[in-house]
Motif scaffolding. Structure first.
Motif, mmCIF file in Angstrom:
data_model
loop_
_atom_site.group_PDB
_atom_site.id
_atom_site.type_symbol
_atom_site.label_atom_id
_atom_site.label_comp_id
_atom_site.label_asym_id
_atom_site.label_seq_id
_atom_site.Cartn_x
_atom_site.Cartn_y
_atom_site.Cartn_z
ATOM 1 N N THR A 134 0.826 -1.212 0.000
ATOM 2 C CA THR A 134 0.000 0.000 0.000
ATOM 3 C C THR A 134 0.860 1.262 0.000
ATOM 4 O O THR A 134 0.464 2.285 -0.569
ATOM 5 N N THR A 163 0.541 4.115 -2.804
ATOM 6 C CA THR A 163 0.270 5.487 -2.382
ATOM 7 C C THR A 163 1.271 6.454 -2.995
ATOM 8 O O THR A 163 0.894 7.507 -3.531
ATOM 9 N N THR A 198 -5.315 3.884 -0.624
ATOM 10 C CA THR A 198 -4.136 3.111 -0.233
ATOM 11 C C THR A 198 -3.387 3.749 0.934
ATOM 12 O O THR A 198 -2.697 3.054 1.685
ATOM 13 N N GLY A 217 -4.922 2.381 3.925
ATOM 14 C CA GLY A 217 -4.500 1.002 4.062
ATOM 15 C C GLY A 217 -3.099 0.905 4.643
ATOM 16 O O GLY A 217 -2.827 0.061 5.502
ATOM 17 N N SER A 246 -5.063 -7.833 -0.566
ATOM 18 C CA SER A 246 -5.276 -7.111 0.687
ATOM 19 C C SER A 246 -6.418 -7.726 1.489
ATOM 20 O O SER A 246 -6.348 -7.823 2.722
#
Length: 306
Positions: free
Chosen positions: A30, A34, A66, A69, A138
């Motif tokens: 993640t 990102t 993300t 996350g 995920s």
């Protein structure tokens, strides 16, 4: 019985390390997505991932999903390893305190992540109808951490844990539906047109952006794109909501609004999205407004906001 007790002791001994390993992998994944999203780099190896990250569900409070996350995985990693770095021989009380506090917190976070992942899987299957390996991975990570945390600790009261999980699940799904409620409620200019529209344009247009868009339309310039394409969305964001409706746009995705995939396939120069056709020449990728002005011979105001 003896074999069962040995298995129980094994999972209890290694559960935190297993959770930490999964959380670390999730945080790295993640975190990469990102950074790629915020810097405009290519992030996803598949079309499905691009669809998810560029869809309205890919953004929360103006930030990439993300990022949240990454924060969740990072928090889980910190809680999983915190007691492990305390020397049990030198500070047994502190380690025991950390164990006591972090187990229920880890369970609550894992429950929330599992419920949220379940919601996103539903969106992926029924709304976006796409295959996103990152998203599926995920969700499997969240499920794995939930199971390991549930089995990896000697819970004193399973009924209380079940009640906590139920409350966390309800709160999570209610909060998720509230956050994403504007997606279904927002009225876009093409809300009554069949097909996927992609994320809404959230930036405002200035006089220069509108003038450039009208000029591009007047000379027959066309942008070819797809509703799921993040760079197409970025291009429209540069123009702003009003100007993005002014220039000629051709939707190349078959499940988009007013799609013209045959027209897109008939032009071999279109190798990616977005692609601009200006005065018979093709230009691939997101273009700055100054560059579009130069390519199109625009002579109006150039005080673009972005």
């Amino acid at each position: 019985m003896r074999r069962r007790r040995q298995e129980s002791r094994w999972i209890h001994r290694w559960s935190r390390w297993l959770v930490a390993g999964i959380a670390l992998i999730g945080a790295l994944g993640t975190g990469y997505l990102t950074i790629a999203k915020l810097t405009g780099g290519g992030a996803c190896p598949t079309e499905g991932c691009d669809r998810v990250l560029s869809s309205p569900w890919g953004t929360v409070f103006g930030q990439p999903l993300t990022l949240f996350g990454f924060l969740a995985y990072g928090t889980m990693l910190a809680m999983a390893v915190a007691p492990l770095f305390v020397n049990v021989d030198k500070n047994k009380a502190l380690r025991q305190k950390l164990e006591t506090w972090t187990w229920p917190l880890m369970f609550m976070l894992a429950s929330a992540m599992l419920v949220f992942s379940g919601y996103l899987m539903t969106v992926l299957a029924f709304e976006l109808q796409a295959v996103c390996p990152y998203c599926i991975g995920s969700a499997l990570f969240a499920l794995s951490m939930f199971v390991i945390i549930l089995l990896g600790n000697r819970w004193d009261d399973l009924g209380q844990i079940a009640f906590i999980g139920l409350i966390v699940g309800i709160v999570t799904i209610v909060a998720t539906l509230a956050v994403y409620a504007p997606i279904n409620a927002a009225g876009s200019p093409n809300a009554d047109v069949a097909g996927q529209a992609g994320p809404p344009i959230t930036t405002a247009s200035g006089p220069a952006e509108v003038a450039l868009a009208n000029h591009l339309k007047d000379i027959g310039a066309t942008m070819y794109g797809a509703w799921w394409c993040p760079h197409c969305h970025d291009q429209k964001q540069l123009f702003g909501a009003e100007a993005a409706q002014a220039f000629n746009y051709v939707e190349c995705a078959e499940d988009g609004q007013n799609p013209q995939p045959d027209l897109c396939r008939a032009k071999p120069e279109i190798t990616g999205f977005p692609t601009w056709e200006i005065n018979g020449e093709f230009y691939s990728g997101t273009q700055s407004l100054a560059r579009l002005a130069e390519l199109s011979g625009y002579s109006g105001p150039t005080n673009f906001q972005r």
